[in-house]
Design a protein around this motif. Structure first.
Motif, PDB file in Angstrom:
ATOM      1  N   PRO A  29      13.734   0.258  -3.510  1.00 32.81           N
ATOM      2  CA  PRO A  29      13.136   1.574  -2.849  1.00 32.81           C
ATOM      3  C   PRO A  29      12.131   2.101  -3.443  1.00 32.81           C
ATOM      4  CG  PRO A  29      15.697   1.512  -3.653  1.00 32.81           C
ATOM      5  CD  PRO A  29      15.014   0.226  -4.031  1.00 32.81           C
ATOM      6  N   GLU A  30      11.713   1.860  -4.796  1.00 32.86           N
ATOM      7  CA  GLU A  30      10.423   2.412  -5.111  1.00 32.86           C
ATOM      8  C   GLU A  30       9.265   1.457  -4.510  1.00 32.86           C
ATOM      9  OE1 GLU A  30      13.035   1.535  -6.992  1.00 32.86           O
ATOM     10  OE2 GLU A  30      12.486   0.616  -8.461  1.00 32.86           O
ATOM     11  N   ASP A  31       9.267   0.445  -3.593  1.00 30.75           N
ATOM     12  CA  ASP A  31       8.513  -0.340  -3.075  1.00 30.75           C
ATOM     13  C   ASP A  31       8.138   0.586  -1.711  1.00 30.75           C
ATOM     14  OD1 ASP A  31       9.800  -3.057  -3.943  1.00 30.75           O
ATOM     15  OD2 ASP A  31       8.038  -2.355  -4.927  1.00 30.75           O
ATOM     16  N   PHE A  40      -3.235  -2.575  -1.081  1.00 22.52           N
ATOM     17  CA  PHE A  40      -2.794  -1.218  -1.992  1.00 22.52           C
ATOM     18  C   PHE A  40      -1.612  -0.596  -1.201  1.00 22.52           C
ATOM     19  CE2 PHE A  40      -6.408  -0.794  -4.605  1.00 22.52           C
ATOM     20  CZ  PHE A  40      -7.253  -1.834  -4.296  1.00 22.52           C
ATOM     21  N   ARG A  41      -1.148   0.417  -1.764  1.00 17.82           N
ATOM     22  CA  ARG A  41      -0.062   1.165  -1.289  1.00 17.82           C
ATOM     23  C   ARG A  41      -0.177   2.744  -1.650  1.00 17.82           C
ATOM     24  NH1 ARG A  41       5.404  -1.561  -4.107  1.00 17.82           N
ATOM     25  NH2 ARG A  41       4.954  -0.744  -6.219  1.00 17.82           N
ATOM     26  N   GLN A  42       0.411   3.316  -0.918  1.00 16.43           N
ATOM     27  CA  GLN A  42       0.320   4.879  -1.212  1.00 16.43           C
ATOM     28  C   GLN A  42       1.739   5.516  -0.491  1.00 16.43           C
ATOM     29  OE1 GLN A  42      -3.022   6.937   0.587  1.00 16.43           O
ATOM     30  NE2 GLN A  42      -3.261   8.310  -1.245  1.00 16.43           N
ATOM     31  N   VAL A  43       2.231   6.559  -1.476  1.00 18.15           N
ATOM     32  CA  VAL A  43       3.118   7.412  -1.266  1.00 18.15           C
ATOM     33  C   VAL A  43       2.598   8.728  -1.164  1.00 18.15           C
ATOM     34  CG1 VAL A  43       5.249   8.220  -1.998  1.00 18.15           C
ATOM     35  CG2 VAL A  43       4.894   5.886  -2.493  1.00 18.15           C
ATOM     36  N   GLN A  53       3.683   1.224   7.349  1.00 21.83           N
ATOM     37  CA  GLN A  53       4.670   1.645   6.721  1.00 21.83           C
ATOM     38  C   GLN A  53       5.695   0.532   6.330  1.00 21.83           C
ATOM     39  OE1 GLN A  53       5.466   4.814   5.656  1.00 21.83           O
ATOM     40  NE2 GLN A  53       7.006   4.203   4.443  1.00 21.83           N
ATOM     41  N   VAL A  54       6.257   0.568   5.082  1.00 21.19           N
ATOM     42  CA  VAL A  54       7.539  -0.202   4.555  1.00 21.19           C
ATOM     43  C   VAL A  54       8.590   0.822   3.858  1.00 21.19           C
ATOM     44  CG1 VAL A  54       8.068  -1.755   2.760  1.00 21.19           C
ATOM     45  CG2 VAL A  54       6.015  -2.289   4.003  1.00 21.19           C
ATOM     46  N   SER A  91      -0.210  -6.195  -9.443  1.00 18.47           N
ATOM     47  CA  SER A  91       0.429  -4.827 -10.497  1.00 18.47           C
ATOM     48  C   SER A  91       1.608  -5.564 -11.035  1.00 18.47           C
ATOM     49  CB  SER A  91       0.526  -3.773  -9.752  1.00 18.47           C
ATOM     50  OG  SER A  91       1.800  -4.029  -8.824  1.00 18.47           O
ATOM     51  N   ASP A  92       1.841  -5.030 -12.377  1.00 18.43           N
ATOM     52  CA  ASP A  92       2.967  -5.268 -12.977  1.00 18.43           C
ATOM     53  C   ASP A  92       4.306  -5.051 -12.384  1.00 18.43           C
ATOM     54  OD1 ASP A  92       1.567  -4.420 -16.247  1.00 18.43           O
ATOM     55  OD2 ASP A  92       1.565  -6.239 -15.143  1.00 18.43           O
ATOM     56  N   SER A  93       4.139  -4.123 -11.667  1.00 23.16           N
ATOM     57  CA  SER A  93       5.548  -3.585 -10.720  1.00 23.16           C
ATOM     58  C   SER A  93       5.788  -4.532  -9.545  1.00 23.16           C
ATOM     59  CB  SER A  93       5.145  -2.211 -10.226  1.00 23.16           C
ATOM     60  OG  SER A  93       4.074  -2.349  -9.085  1.00 23.16           O
ATOM     61  N   VAL A  94       4.840  -5.397  -9.284  1.00 23.92           N
ATOM     62  CA  VAL A  94       5.294  -6.368  -7.991  1.00 23.92           C
ATOM     63  C   VAL A  94       5.336  -7.609  -8.462  1.00 23.92           C
ATOM     64  CG1 VAL A  94       4.534  -4.729  -6.424  1.00 23.92           C
ATOM     65  CG2 VAL A  94       2.946  -6.561  -7.021  1.00 23.92           C
TER      66      VAL A  94
END
Length: 128
Positions: free
Chosen positions: A88-90, A37-40, A123-124, A61-64
């Protein structure tokens, strides 16, 4: 006790690649599904990818989809996330998680609720 430790995060330019690892201890790793999972900051944690106990089923997920690959090595108690063509949105903190409430399951949850153990995150950052 169950522990998940992520590694491999860092700074990369857009279009580049990173590989994350998550090593588990305190459980029979090969029994359980694993997820990333990821979180901003300021946003909810979102599903990225998941894999069932033997690696036979993967979900994205569709985004990846098409850019990220999840895999696991049960002999090393480790799950991986290979991230290519980064955008950048990753940029986010990436967390691995395991669902120990069910074992040897064919299907895998793609929401965070069923996952009961989480790593500390790595962190990425993808620069444009």
């Amino acid at each position: 006790q169950v522990q998940l430790v992520e590694s491999g995060g860092g700074l990369v330019q857009a279009g580049g690649s990173l590989s994350l690892s998550c090593t588990a201890s305190g459980l029979t790793f090969s029994f359980y599904a694993m997820g990333w999972f990821r979180q901003v900051p300021g946003k909810e944690r979102e599903f990225v990818a998941a894999i069932n106990w033997n690696g036979g089923r993967t979900y994205y997920s569709d985004s990846v989809k098409g850019r990220f690959t999840i895999s696991r090595d049960n002999a090393k108690n480790t799950v991986y996330l290979q991230m290519n063509s980064l955008k950048p949105e990753d940029t986010a903190v990436y967390y691995c998680a395991t669902n120990t409430r069910t074992y040897l399951a064919t299907t895998v949850p793609t929401t965070e609720g069923p996952y009961d153990y989480w790593g500390q995150g790595t962190q990425v950052t993808v620069s444009s």
